[in-house]
Motif scaffolding. Sequence first.
Motif, PDB file in Angstrom:
ATOM      1  N   LEU A  40      24.232  70.350  44.004  1.00 38.97           N
ATOM      2  CA  LEU A  40      24.975  69.600  42.998  1.00 38.97           C
ATOM      3  C   LEU A  40      24.094  69.114  41.861  1.00 38.97           C
ATOM      4  N   HIS A  41      22.864  68.711  42.176  1.00 41.83           N
ATOM      5  CA  HIS A  41      22.009  68.217  41.103  1.00 41.83           C
ATOM      6  C   HIS A  41      21.642  69.328  40.117  1.00 41.83           C
ATOM      7  N   ALA A  42      21.878  70.574  40.509  1.00 38.25           N
ATOM      8  CA  ALA A  42      21.676  71.696  39.585  1.00 38.25           C
ATOM      9  C   ALA A  42      23.005  72.116  38.940  1.00 38.25           C
ATOM     10  N   VAL A  43      24.105  71.956  39.672  1.00 39.92           N
ATOM     11  CA  VAL A  43      25.417  72.380  39.182  1.00 39.92           C
ATOM     12  C   VAL A  43      25.936  71.437  38.100  1.00 39.92           C
ATOM     13  N   ILE A  44      25.742  70.139  38.294  1.00 42.01           N
ATOM     14  CA  ILE A  44      26.289  69.162  37.349  1.00 42.01           C
ATOM     15  C   ILE A  44      25.737  69.369  35.933  1.00 42.01           C
ATOM     16  N   PRO A  45      24.434  69.538  35.760  1.00 43.37           N
ATOM     17  CA  PRO A  45      23.954  69.819  34.390  1.00 43.37           C
ATOM     18  C   PRO A  45      24.543  71.107  33.805  1.00 43.37           C
ATOM     19  N   GLU A  46      24.750  72.108  34.642  1.00 46.04           N
ATOM     20  CA  GLU A  46      25.356  73.353  34.148  1.00 46.04           C
ATOM     21  C   GLU A  46      26.798  73.120  33.716  1.00 46.04           C
ATOM     22  N   ILE A  76      40.509  71.490  30.585  1.00 44.10           N
ATOM     23  CA  ILE A  76      41.346  70.720  31.504  1.00 44.10           C
ATOM     24  C   ILE A  76      40.954  71.015  32.951  1.00 44.10           C
ATOM     25  N   VAL A  77      40.771  72.284  33.265  1.00 44.63           N
ATOM     26  CA  VAL A  77      40.385  72.673  34.627  1.00 44.63           C
ATOM     27  C   VAL A  77      38.979  72.156  34.950  1.00 44.63           C
ATOM     28  N   LEU A  78      38.049  72.311  34.014  1.00 47.33           N
ATOM     29  CA  LEU A  78      36.687  71.827  34.226  1.00 47.33           C
ATOM     30  C   LEU A  78      36.687  70.320  34.449  1.00 47.33           C
ATOM     31  N   ASP A  79      37.470  69.587  33.663  1.00 51.24           N
ATOM     32  CA  ASP A  79      37.562  68.137  33.823  1.00 51.24           C
ATOM     33  C   ASP A  79      38.167  67.765  35.174  1.00 51.24           C
ATOM     34  N   LYS A  80      39.138  68.551  35.619  1.00 47.23           N
ATOM     35  CA  LYS A  80      39.762  68.292  36.929  1.00 47.23           C
ATOM     36  C   LYS A  80      38.716  68.350  38.038  1.00 47.23           C
ATOM     37  N   TYR A  81      37.909  69.402  38.035  1.00 44.88           N
ATOM     38  CA  TYR A  81      36.901  69.549  39.077  1.00 44.88           C
ATOM     39  C   TYR A  81      35.749  68.571  38.894  1.00 44.88           C
ATOM     40  N   TYR A  82      35.411  68.298  37.652  1.00 46.51           N
ATOM     41  CA  TYR A  82      34.341  67.337  37.385  1.00 46.51           C
ATOM     42  C   TYR A  82      34.745  65.958  37.891  1.00 46.51           C
ATOM     43  N   ILE A  89      30.569  61.827  48.208  1.00 46.34           N
ATOM     44  CA  ILE A  89      29.292  61.264  48.642  1.00 46.34           C
ATOM     45  C   ILE A  89      28.157  62.219  48.279  1.00 46.34           C
ATOM     46  N   MET A  90      28.444  63.505  48.271  1.00 52.48           N
ATOM     47  CA  MET A  90      27.413  64.477  47.909  1.00 52.48           C
ATOM     48  C   MET A  90      27.030  64.331  46.437  1.00 52.48           C
ATOM     49  N   TRP A  91      28.021  64.078  45.571  1.00 51.27           N
ATOM     50  CA  TRP A  91      27.718  63.876  44.155  1.00 51.27           C
ATOM     51  C   TRP A  91      26.825  62.661  43.984  1.00 51.27           C
ATOM     52  N   LYS A  92      27.163  61.587  44.693  1.00 47.29           N
ATOM     53  CA  LYS A  92      26.375  60.359  44.580  1.00 47.29           C
ATOM     54  C   LYS A  92      24.949  60.584  45.075  1.00 47.29           C
ATOM     55  N   THR A 117      26.779  56.748  32.530  1.00 41.20           N
ATOM     56  CA  THR A 117      25.445  56.590  33.103  1.00 41.20           C
ATOM     57  C   THR A 117      25.385  55.349  33.971  1.00 41.20           C
ATOM     58  N   ASP A 118      25.931  54.232  33.477  1.00 34.91           N
ATOM     59  CA  ASP A 118      25.919  52.988  34.255  1.00 34.91           C
ATOM     60  C   ASP A 118      26.651  53.169  35.582  1.00 34.91           C
ATOM     61  N   GLN A 119      27.806  53.815  35.552  1.00 31.88           N
ATOM     62  CA  GLN A 119      28.576  54.061  36.773  1.00 31.88           C
ATOM     63  C   GLN A 119      27.791  54.952  37.736  1.00 31.88           C
ATOM     64  N   ALA A 120      27.181  55.996  37.215  1.00 34.73           N
ATOM     65  CA  ALA A 120      26.403  56.907  38.062  1.00 34.73           C
ATOM     66  C   ALA A 120      25.211  56.179  38.677  1.00 34.73           C
ATOM     67  N   VAL A 121      24.548  55.307  37.902  1.00 31.19           N
ATOM     68  CA  VAL A 121      23.412  54.542  38.438  1.00 31.19           C
ATOM     69  C   VAL A 121      23.894  53.623  39.561  1.00 31.19           C
ATOM     70  N   ARG A 122      25.018  52.940  39.324  1.00 33.47           N
ATOM     71  CA  ARG A 122      25.550  52.048  40.374  1.00 33.47           C
ATOM     72  C   ARG A 122      25.870  52.824  41.649  1.00 33.47           C
ATOM     73  N   GLU A 123      26.530  53.960  41.493  1.00 33.63           N
ATOM     74  CA  GLU A 123      26.915  54.755  42.664  1.00 33.63           C
ATOM     75  C   GLU A 123      25.688  55.308  43.382  1.00 33.63           C
ATOM     76  N   ALA A 124      24.723  55.788  42.608  1.00 37.62           N
ATOM     77  CA  ALA A 124      23.498  56.312  43.223  1.00 37.62           C
ATOM     78  C   ALA A 124      22.754  55.202  43.956  1.00 37.62           C
ATOM     79  N   HIS A 125      22.715  54.027  43.366  1.00 37.48           N
ATOM     80  CA  HIS A 125      22.036  52.904  44.021  1.00 37.48           C
ATOM     81  C   HIS A 125      22.743  52.518  45.313  1.00 37.48           C
TER      82      HIS A 125
END
Length: 142
Positions: A40-46, A76-82, A89-92, A117-125
């Motif tokens: 996922l850490h490689a897929v998300i940037p792609e 729309i489809v990309l946003d749905k999956y994103y 939990i794997m994304w976090k 970014t703030d939300q992602a930092v909170r979730e990762a933490h």
Amino acid sequence: RLKRFLLSEPEWQLLEALLPILKSLHKMMVQISSSQYPMLHAVIPEMDKLNGKLKGVFNDSTSPPIICKAVQRGLIVLDKYYSLTDDSIMWKTAMCALFFTPRRHWFMKAKWEDAWTDQAVREAHKVWTQYYKPLVKCPPPP
């Protein structure tokens, strides 16, 4: 008899307009598929790169309307999956890998909104605290 299958000039123009989009999709697919186990850490940037490319085509006033409509559906489809990654939990955990390594600059480079970014930092933490943070402090070595 085969003349009916010949493409007209407007059809060729549509194919030429599609080519950069198809190249981007192919590049993303090759990048993600090059690993035996896509992470996922490689897929998300792609996904972010693809999202940017599609938005660029959608906002390009020279893009044919039919291409814009197809790109809009793709967004729309990309946003749905994103958006499904928000509950994963794997994304976090993947965000932990991005935030707590030298790759952190990726978020600035990808021009993520501060709220994202703030939300992602909170979730990762949260994930780090719950699953990875040492539970017991070790005494210092003698």
